[in-house]
Design an enzyme around this catalytic site. Structure first.
Site, mmCIF file in Angstrom:
data_model
loop_
_atom_site.group_PDB
_atom_site.id
_atom_site.type_symbol
_atom_site.label_atom_id
_atom_site.label_comp_id
_atom_site.label_asym_id
_atom_site.label_seq_id
_atom_site.Cartn_x
_atom_site.Cartn_y
_atom_site.Cartn_z
ATOM 1 N N GLU A 180 0.843 -1.185 0.000
ATOM 2 C CA GLU A 180 0.000 0.000 0.000
ATOM 3 C C GLU A 180 0.874 1.229 0.000
ATOM 4 O O GLU A 180 2.094 1.142 0.153
ATOM 5 C CB GLU A 180 -0.987 -0.027 1.184
ATOM 6 C CG GLU A 180 -0.334 -0.170 2.533
ATOM 7 C CD GLU A 180 -1.349 -0.492 3.644
ATOM 8 O OE1 GLU A 180 -1.273 0.144 4.699
ATOM 9 O OE2 GLU A 180 -2.192 -1.380 3.446
ATOM 10 N N HIS A 229 -3.767 2.755 8.604
ATOM 11 C CA HIS A 229 -2.462 2.221 8.952
ATOM 12 C C HIS A 229 -1.492 3.381 9.155
ATOM 13 O O HIS A 229 -1.425 4.283 8.334
ATOM 14 C CB HIS A 229 -1.913 1.330 7.837
ATOM 15 C CG HIS A 229 -2.743 0.105 7.636
ATOM 16 N ND1 HIS A 229 -2.587 -0.717 6.563
ATOM 17 C CD2 HIS A 229 -3.731 -0.426 8.365
ATOM 18 C CE1 HIS A 229 -3.439 -1.707 6.643
ATOM 19 N NE2 HIS A 229 -4.147 -1.554 7.734
#
Lengths: 294, 388
Positions: A211, A250
């Site tokens: 990501e 995150h």
């Protein structure tokens, strides 16, 4: 074969007497994992559903033969728990705890590297590690997995589960699925996982799920391009549309300036020979094709 | 949490780092009062926004008398500072006013984590005051980097060498070492993700001090910093972000038309991307975590309902540890609690997804639909959003 965990892995759960630790410790046990001990200095001598509780990880290693630790304790205790596990003598530590302060993580990472270079930490803030049919430490839903030939490494938990599921649905099993976690200082990197999978005779291909943020995917691309035992890699990167400077859940997933963008990561992986999936739904079918079974 | 400049300066002061005396003002009258209290001209008025680039957009002004203070305060308090993309604007609600410093030289310093090296990185440059990324690109030799192992910390000896390497003005060296050692304390003991001073100035009489403060606190460390509570009331969240935070949801507002709810940050990000791929745009990022209980789904729908741009809602669930049938029951219960402001498309996959879909089947209508895969679900939601 599988990487890092198998049927000989004996797990001590740090946090087994807490509600989360008890739930996942027992769940992992019911999936065939050898959960041999738990720790809690105030509850030594007691047991959780027959699993003995020791005061320290060292006791669990010496008395119950533990060789891996599952750290599932609140964030403010996690750094110390990881250090205790390393000092106690296990070779593998899986820490799922999220929201560990960055400075604690940085300190622990460097401490392990300096004083315990042979201990592997997976996480923190990760989904854990699963070798279907052999061992499951953490949150990965074992019921959607099956033993087989594809390795998975992912920062995100849900996307790891989804790719396990997509593979199983079309009849492809997995050697090991590693969730390395979304934090800025992961104990185990994409590179560690690629190296282990490329060297594992049973793994035929690897799914890599990254990501936005940082440069771990770019570093992984560079690593795989020059690996003598390179295998087919299918990759997916989440966060193409993430606005710059915003944290998407995150801690690691933050784009600063032009660095760490999804587009840059995809380009690097493609240039290194990986097949880049446009969305997670297609990970399974693309891997099937890459393995020449499609 | 990104601190405003004046909060950053307050935080610096806790660790003994020298800053200019000044105060904050949220009205023109208050600005005049603060300037009067400072009692010496010129003074600097600085827009307090959580974004860089304010100087170039007129957010920093110098006033030589009270009339100019009034005039500049009026101007700055009506500014909207744009982000890099130019898309998101931050209205200025506060000013920081301080006595203008005589500047002989402007330097740059910051501490952050180098994720690749997994150590701290200190950056020091004799060419501060401007865009440091530009300096790094054009004149990389003008930047002195220092990797610091957290186990070793920053010693005075290492710091002194580092300052010499950066080739600041000779007379600044001693003062810079003191500032850097204290800034390192702010960064580590103060649990910052970033501690930056740009510019760090040298005055004609040889003092080194912080003219600006950019501090990002690590939210994960909040439990050991009760003093952070004071910063929180002031930080501007948009109304929906605030509502979501109160409900314990991970929400980020965006400007599209498809409201998104997913379990897991990775899946949520991926859902945003998929919506874009099929020609739509996401109205938000919303991660409801692993559990996906009826309360959580209800809260998520309530938050999305308050966004007038949302023309369709997409719920994307992968049943992992939480099984699909349990999530489905949660969604059904939530639908009973909330009046949907836009049509809803649901995708459930993973463990016991078939059972979950069977539960939802009975509750489908022209406002509540289901799709098999993520791509199909995104397509359907984007179609609905286009119809408006």
């Amino acid at each position: 074969m599988s990487i890092w965990v198998d049927e000989n892995t004996k797990v001590v759960v740090q946090g087994l007497t807490g509600s989360q630790g008890r739930y996942y410790g027992l769940l992992n046990q019911s999936q065939g994992t050898k959960v041999v001990a738990g720790t809690n200095p105030r509850k030594a001598g007691e047991n959780v559903e027959g699993i003995p509780i020791y005061a320290t990880v060292r006791d669990a290693v010496e008395k119950a033969g533990a060789n891996a630790s599952f750290v599932i304790v609140p964030a403010q205790f996690a750094a110390d728990a990881i250090v205790e596990a390393a000092e106690g003598g296990v070779g593998l530590i899986v820490c799922v705890t999220e929201h560990i302060p960055m400075h604690d993580e940085a300190r622990v990472h460097n401490l392990l590297k300096r004083d315990f270079p042979n201990v592997r930490l997976i996480g923190p803030n990760c989904s854990g590690i699963l070798s279907p049919g052999k061992c499951n430490i953490g949150f990965t839903p074992a019921q959607v997995s099956k033993p087989g030939s594809v390795g998975i490494v992912s920062r995100s938990g849900t996307l790891a589960y989804q790719s396990v599921f997509e593979l199983t649905e079309i009849g492809i099993g997995q050697t090991t699925c590693v969730g390395i976690g979304g934090d800025p200082v992961p104990g185990t990197s994409f590179i560690d996982c690629l190296d282990a999978f490329f060297n594992d005779p049973e793994t035929e291909g690897v799914i890599l799920i990254g990501e936005i943020g940082g440069s771990a995917e770019e570093e992984a691309a560079e690593f795989m391009a020059s690996h003598p035992k390179k295998k087919p890699v299918v990759a997916y990167i989440a966060g193409v549309t993430a606005p710059p400077g915003k944290k998407m859940g995150h801690a690691g997933a933050i784009v600063s300036g032009n660095k760490g963008t999804a587009q840059g990561k995809m380009k690097a992986l493609e240039a290194a020979g990986a097949i880049v999936a446009p969305n997670p739904t297609e990970l399974g079918t693309l891997m099937k094709k890459a393995l020449g079974r499609g | 949490m990104d601190l405003l400049e004046y909060q950053g300066k307050q935080y610096f002061a806790r660790y003994g780092l020298p800053v200019s005396p000044g105060d904050v003002a949220d009205t023109v009258e208050r600005a005049v009062e603060v300037a009067r209290q400072i009692g010496a001209f010129p003074v600097v008025l600085k827009a307090q926004v959580q974004i860089g680039g304010r100087g170039k957009q007129g957010g920093i002004q110098i006033a030589n008398n009270l009339d100019e203070v009034r005039q500049h305060a009026e101007f700055i308090l009506n500014l909207i500072i744009k982000d890099r993309s130019g898309l998101i604007g931050y209205p200025v609600k506060r000013l920081w006013i301080e006595k203008a410093s005589d500047i002989k030289r402007e330097y740059y310093v910051s501490f952050t984590l180098d994720r690749s090296a997994k150590q701290y990185l200190g950056i020091l440059s004799a060419k501060g005051g401007v865009d440091i990324e530009q300096v790094a690109a054009v004149e990389p030799e003008a930047i002195a980097r220092l990797h610091i192992n957290p186990l070793d910390g920053l010693t005075r000896e290492v710091c002194t060498d580092w300052v010499k390497r950066a080739q600041l003005d000779e007379e600044a060296n001693e003062g810079a070492v003191e500032v850097l050692l204290r800034l390192y304390d702010v960064f580590t003991k103060g649990d910052c993700d970033l501690a930056e001073i740009n510019p760090l100035i040298l005055t004609p009489d040889g003092h080194v001090h912080a003219l600006d403060a950019k501090v990002t606190l690590d939210d994960a460390a909040e439990y050991r910093h009760p003093e952070w509570e004071a910063f929180k009331g002031v930080i501007e969240l948009d109304g929906r972000e605030k509502l979501a935070a109160e409900k314990g949801l991970q929400y980020i507002g965006l400007d599209g038309t498809v409201g998104i709810i997913a379990n897991g940050a990775g899946l949520a990000m991926s859902t945003l991307d998929t919506v874009k791929q099929v020609g739509g745009s996401a109205a938000n990022f919303l991660d409801i975590g692993g559990g996906a209980s009826a309360e959580t789904v209800t809260a998520a729908l309530e938050v999305i309902n308050t966004d007038p741009n949302v023309k369709a809602i997409l719920i994307n669930i992968f049943g992992g540890v939480t099984w699909g049938d349990k999530v489905a029951s949660g969604i059904v219960e939530a639908l009973g609690n909330v009046n949907l402001a836009a049509p809803l498309v649901i995708r459930i996959d993973g463990t016991r997804a078939a059972e979950g879909r069977a539960i939802l089947e009975k509750h489908l209508n022209e406002r509540v639909m289901m799709a098999r895969t993520m791509v199909e679900a995104a397509r359907k939601a984007v179609e609905l959003a286009a119809k408006g």
